[in-house]
Design a protein around this motif. Structure first.
Motif, short mmCIF file in Angstrom:
data_model
loop_
_atom_site.label_atom_id
_atom_site.label_comp_id
_atom_site.label_asym_id
_atom_site.label_seq_id
_atom_site.Cartn_x
_atom_site.Cartn_y
_atom_site.Cartn_z
N MET A 118 39.23 15.73 32.44
CA MET A 118 40.27 16.09 33.41
C MET A 118 39.69 16.33 34.80
O MET A 118 40.16 15.76 35.79
CB MET A 118 41.01 17.34 32.94
CG MET A 118 42.19 17.71 33.83
SD MET A 118 43.04 19.20 33.29
CE MET A 118 41.83 20.45 33.79
N THR A 119 38.65 17.16 34.89
CA THR A 119 38.08 17.43 36.21
C THR A 119 37.45 16.18 36.82
O THR A 119 37.55 15.95 38.02
CB THR A 119 37.02 18.55 36.12
OG1 THR A 119 35.97 18.15 35.22
CG2 THR A 119 37.65 19.85 35.62
N HIS A 120 36.83 15.37 35.98
CA HIS A 120 36.24 14.12 36.47
C HIS A 120 37.30 13.19 37.03
O HIS A 120 37.06 12.48 38.02
CB HIS A 120 35.49 13.43 35.32
CG HIS A 120 34.88 12.11 35.69
ND1 HIS A 120 35.50 10.91 35.44
CD2 HIS A 120 33.71 11.81 36.31
CE1 HIS A 120 34.74 9.92 35.87
NE2 HIS A 120 33.65 10.43 36.40
N ALA A 121 38.48 13.19 36.42
CA ALA A 121 39.57 12.36 36.94
C ALA A 121 39.92 12.77 38.37
O ALA A 121 40.20 11.91 39.22
CB ALA A 121 40.79 12.49 36.05
N PHE A 122 39.89 14.06 38.65
CA PHE A 122 40.22 14.53 39.99
C PHE A 122 39.18 14.09 41.02
O PHE A 122 39.50 13.41 41.99
CB PHE A 122 40.35 16.06 40.01
CG PHE A 122 41.40 16.61 39.09
CD1 PHE A 122 42.51 15.84 38.76
CD2 PHE A 122 41.29 17.88 38.54
CE1 PHE A 122 43.49 16.34 37.90
CE2 PHE A 122 42.25 18.38 37.69
CZ PHE A 122 43.35 17.62 37.36
N PHE A 123 37.93 14.50 40.80
CA PHE A 123 36.96 14.22 41.86
C PHE A 123 36.47 12.78 41.86
O PHE A 123 36.15 12.24 42.92
CB PHE A 123 35.77 15.20 41.83
CG PHE A 123 35.04 15.34 40.54
CD1 PHE A 123 34.25 14.34 40.03
CD2 PHE A 123 35.13 16.53 39.81
CE1 PHE A 123 33.55 14.49 38.85
CE2 PHE A 123 34.44 16.69 38.62
CZ PHE A 123 33.65 15.67 38.13
N LYS A 124 36.41 12.11 40.72
CA LYS A 124 35.97 10.72 40.75
C LYS A 124 37.08 9.82 41.27
O LYS A 124 36.80 8.84 41.99
CB LYS A 124 35.51 10.28 39.36
CG LYS A 124 34.91 8.87 39.30
CD LYS A 124 33.78 8.67 40.29
CE LYS A 124 32.57 9.53 39.99
NZ LYS A 124 31.91 9.20 38.75
N GLY A 125 38.33 10.12 40.92
CA GLY A 125 39.43 9.38 41.53
C GLY A 125 39.42 9.53 43.03
O GLY A 125 39.61 8.56 43.78
N LEU A 126 39.17 10.75 43.51
CA LEU A 126 39.08 11.00 44.95
C LEU A 126 37.91 10.23 45.56
O LEU A 126 38.05 9.65 46.65
CB LEU A 126 38.91 12.50 45.19
CG LEU A 126 38.61 12.97 46.61
CD1 LEU A 126 39.63 12.42 47.60
CD2 LEU A 126 38.57 14.49 46.67
N LEU A 127 36.77 10.20 44.90
CA LEU A 127 35.61 9.50 45.45
C LEU A 127 35.86 7.99 45.54
O LEU A 127 35.51 7.36 46.54
CB LEU A 127 34.38 9.78 44.59
CG LEU A 127 33.78 11.18 44.73
CD1 LEU A 127 32.76 11.44 43.63
CD2 LEU A 127 33.13 11.34 46.11
N PHE A 128 36.46 7.41 44.53
CA PHE A 128 36.74 5.98 44.58
C PHE A 128 37.77 5.66 45.66
O PHE A 128 37.61 4.69 46.42
CB PHE A 128 37.23 5.48 43.22
CG PHE A 128 36.13 5.00 42.33
CD1 PHE A 128 35.38 3.90 42.67
CD2 PHE A 128 35.85 5.65 41.14
CE1 PHE A 128 34.36 3.43 41.84
CE2 PHE A 128 34.84 5.20 40.30
CZ PHE A 128 34.09 4.10 40.66
N LEU A 129 38.83 6.45 45.72
CA LEU A 129 39.83 6.21 46.75
C LEU A 129 39.26 6.47 48.13
O LEU A 129 39.58 5.76 49.10
CB LEU A 129 41.06 7.09 46.50
CG LEU A 129 41.82 6.82 45.20
CD1 LEU A 129 43.04 7.73 45.10
CD2 LEU A 129 42.24 5.36 45.10
N GLY A 130 38.39 7.49 48.24
CA GLY A 130 37.72 7.74 49.51
C GLY A 130 36.81 6.60 49.89
O GLY A 130 36.74 6.20 51.07
N ALA A 131 36.10 6.05 48.91
CA ALA A 131 35.25 4.88 49.18
C ALA A 131 36.11 3.70 49.65
O ALA A 131 35.70 2.95 50.56
CB ALA A 131 34.47 4.51 47.93
#
Length: 689
Positions: free
Chosen positions: A336-349
């Motif tokens: 769950m937490t990985h979905a938040f920050f990794k989704g953010l990192l990919f979208l930020g990238a």
């Protein structure tokens, strides 16, 4: 409520159907309105169902539509299940999936395949929702195969690029290996329990435990499926290449949905896994090795999306490490937490790539925090979260996994050490990404590249995910291993063991400090290697301090002194050339597979093709030629012997009849004359002889 459960995957299915059939006739606005709207409706219904489950977690929702397959003892229902476990995955899939759809409106606005892209996204959402909501292994397998197909379509979306089409095929083929293991496991589950329904299977193994050998065989095969879908060594090679797809695809597939399907399946099947200690050791070992293996590759990658890809592989290793040491709840917490920050990192990238006109090499970036401050701030929070710095979300879930590992004792100490090493590498390569991208001198052609901030449709999902990355773990994970998340999830594990270890303040608090120091060590190392201006240190410390809540008043950008990118990496690459090249070339695993797997298979196929062409086809063609010759000879015999004999008899009869016809005059006198001549002849012969 049961109807609402079925509507959740139905809306994306309808969106995919409408855009798939009529998308070319629609305007872009109508196409994305249908796609985003359908997922938005699913999210709304999902929240209703989740709230109901939160208030009544001990009573799952069983939504049976009909009996799908019925043959003798074998039966499977077309039925969905919402319990605490599937409710968590439902929140993650629908929440992140909706944000990715919104983000895609801005990111893909100029693409020619706009309706087709949203058709694939909706189809993927439908498949993933079926996977997490299915109440039996057979229906889960349908969703499992569905997301595999959609990943092939999405990764190879730009099919006119050879690299993209090759990456899609690679993902499809590698996943087939894992899928074969999953299918064999499903067969064994039915053979041993006479059912594929979760509740029935888990109750059966709880009341009538199967043998350790059988449990080991089933769980190892299930784990093979999980290794393929969740990109674990040695079946991880498809995921880094999957970066060839559009960035929203990377966020959807690699952050919250497809790659976590294997972890979800293992957590869902934990009643089986706890019966196989050997499999648990294998899961922990593979997870720990994958975590440190992929993290080491991420240390030197220069493509911003590839760094995040190997980070995903590494973080998935953490999740399996948690499952392997029995901390299934902690593993799902990290999902769950990985979905938040990794989704953010990919979208930020993706926002960075959009700003840099499709440039992905971090060596050609630098100083972007001045040009895209909104993207920078959100990615800063995500970087701190994934690095495991308290009190952000990644810290709580990562720390629980490491704490659960060391509490197991024995071989688990090794997993803890490997996890700590991976944690240090994670912090290092993520802050390296941040520093190379947003700090230092501008290393791009300012005459042709003019970085610009992304539109609101792209920035809004980043801000939402940033908030979740900051507070998500703290809200549901306190106290550690016994927070709201764990107490809620415990209802799903009530019939077959606990979901977590007990929390002890002093030893666990000490481990938290150690984990935090390791993360900070990675930050400091990255700073030392990539930012060497002492003045920049003050600005960096101010930003990091604001991120951890120490200096909240410094959260605004006050124009810190400019940092510059040094050649330290090149110096290290020269000094440690062999190690650097090995990591840069990803341990030459792809080359190894090509040399010792792909080429031998191609050689074997070539030989088999030759055998087929010369021997098999030769035999078939030889039989055909023999048959043709035999038929020709048979035709001649039939024509000249059989037909000749029949025709000869006919001619003989016809000729004889013509001769005898001459004496058949119908005149009585002629008949009397012939009779008299006959008497005369016979009398003469008698008298002479």
């Amino acid at each position: 409520m049961k109807l609402l459960v079925w509507l959740i995957p139905l809306f994306p299915a309808l969106g995919a159907l409408i855009n798939g059939l009529l998308g070319r006739r629609f305007t872009r606005e109508r196409a994305h309105l249908i796609a985003v709207g359908s997922v938005g409706l699913s999210l709304l219904l999902a929240l209703i169902v989740i709230i109901r489950t939160i208030f009544n977690p001990s009573e799952p929702i069983h939504a049976k539509l009909y009996t799908w397959v019925f043959a003798g003892e074998f039966s499977a229902d077309m039925a969905l299940l919402v319990d605490p476990l599937s409710a968590i995955m439902l929140f993650v899939v629908c929440g992140v999936g909706f944000l990715v759809h919104v983000y895609s409106v801005g990111y893909m606005h100029g693409d020619e395949g706009y309706p087709r892209f949203f058709t694939y996204l909706n189809l993927f959402m439908m498949s993933m929702l079926i996977l997490v909501l299915a109440d039996n292994y057979l229906l889960m397998f349908v969703g499992w195969e569905g997301v595999g197909l959609c990943s092939y379509l999405l990764i190879g979306f730009w099919y006119d690029r050879q690299s993209a089409s090759d990456a899609g095929k690679k993902a499809f083929l590698v996943n087939r290996i894992g899928d074969a293991g999953f299918m064999l496991a499903v067969f064994l589950i039915f053979w041993s329990t006479h059912s594929l329904n979760y509740e029935t299977v888990f109750h059966h193994v709880h009341e009538h435990p199967i043998s350790t050998g059988l449990a080991t065989a089933i769980t190892l095969l299930l784990f093979v499926g999980a290794m393929g879908k969740s990109a674990q060594v040695p079946l991880y090679v498809w995921l880094p290449d999957a970066m060839e797809g559009p960035t929203p695809v990377s966020a959807l597939i690699h952050a919250a949905t497809m790659v976590t399907a294997g972890v979800y399946m293992v957590v869902r099947s934990q009643a089986l896994f706890v019966l196989a200690p050997a499999t648990m050791t294998v899961v922990a070992a593979v997870g720990a090795f994958t975590a440190i293996f992929a993290a080491s590759i991420g240390l030197v990658q220069n493509d911003i999306k590839r760094v995040l890809a190997y980070s995903t592989v590494s973080q998935l290793g953490y999740m399996f490490l948690a499952c392997g040491v029995g901390a299934f709840a902690s593993g799902l917490f990290h999902v769950m937490t990985h979905a938040f920050f990794k989704g953010l990192l990919f979208l930020g990238a993706g926002s960075v790539i959009h700003a840099m006109h499709e440039e992905q090499d971090m060596r050609n970036m630098g100083g972007l925090h001045k040009h895209i401050p909104g993207t920078y701030r959100t990615m800063l929070w995500a970087t701190i979260a994934i690095a495991g710095i308290p009190p952000l979300a990644g810290f709580w879930s990562k720390d629980e996994i490491l704490t659960s590992a060391i509490k197991g004792g024995g071989l688990n100490y090794l997993w803890w050490v490997m996890g700590m090493c991976a944690a240090f590498m994670t912090s290092f390569y993520m802050f390296r990404l941040l520093f190379m991208t947003f700090y230092g001198q501008e290393r791009f052609d300012t005459d042709h590249v003019h970085p610009h901030e992304s539109p609101p449709s792209m920035l809004s999902p980043l801000k939402i995910l940033a908030v979740l990355s900051i507070i998500g773990g703290f809200i549901v994970g306190i106290p550690p291993e016994n927070g709201l998340f764990h107490r809620f999830l415990a209802h799903a594990f009530a019939d077959h063991g606990g979901a977590h270890h007990a929390f002890h303040w002093w030893p666990d608090f000490f481990l938290m400090i150690v984990s935090s120091l390791v993360a900070l060590a990675g930050l400091v190392t990255a700073y030392y290697l990539y930012l060497s201006n002492p003045q920049a240190r003050e600005g960096l410390v101010a930003r990091i301090s604001s991120a951890v809540g120490v200096l909240l008043n410094a959260v605004r950008n006050t124009g810190a002194p400019e940092a510059f990118y040094t050649e330290r990496t090149d110096q290290l690459a020269t000094k440690y050339a062999f190690a650097h090249q090995t990591l840069l070339n990803k341990y030459y695993v792809d080359e190894f597979y090509y040399a010792y797997v792909v080429r031998p298979i191609m050689w074997l196929m070539d030989k088999l093709w030759g055998f087929d062409g010369t021997i098999v086809d030769g035999m078939v063609n030889g039989v055909g030629k023999f048959t043709r010759l035999y038929s020709n000879w048979s035709g001649l015999v039939d024509r000249f012997v059989v037909d000749g004999s029949v025709n000869g008899v006919g001619v003989l009869v016809r000729s004889g009849s013509q001769m005898f016809r001459l004496v058949q005059t119908g005149i009585v006198q002629n008949y009397l004359l012939v009779m008299a001549l006959g008497v005369f002849v016979f009398t003469t012969i008698y008298l002479i002889f």
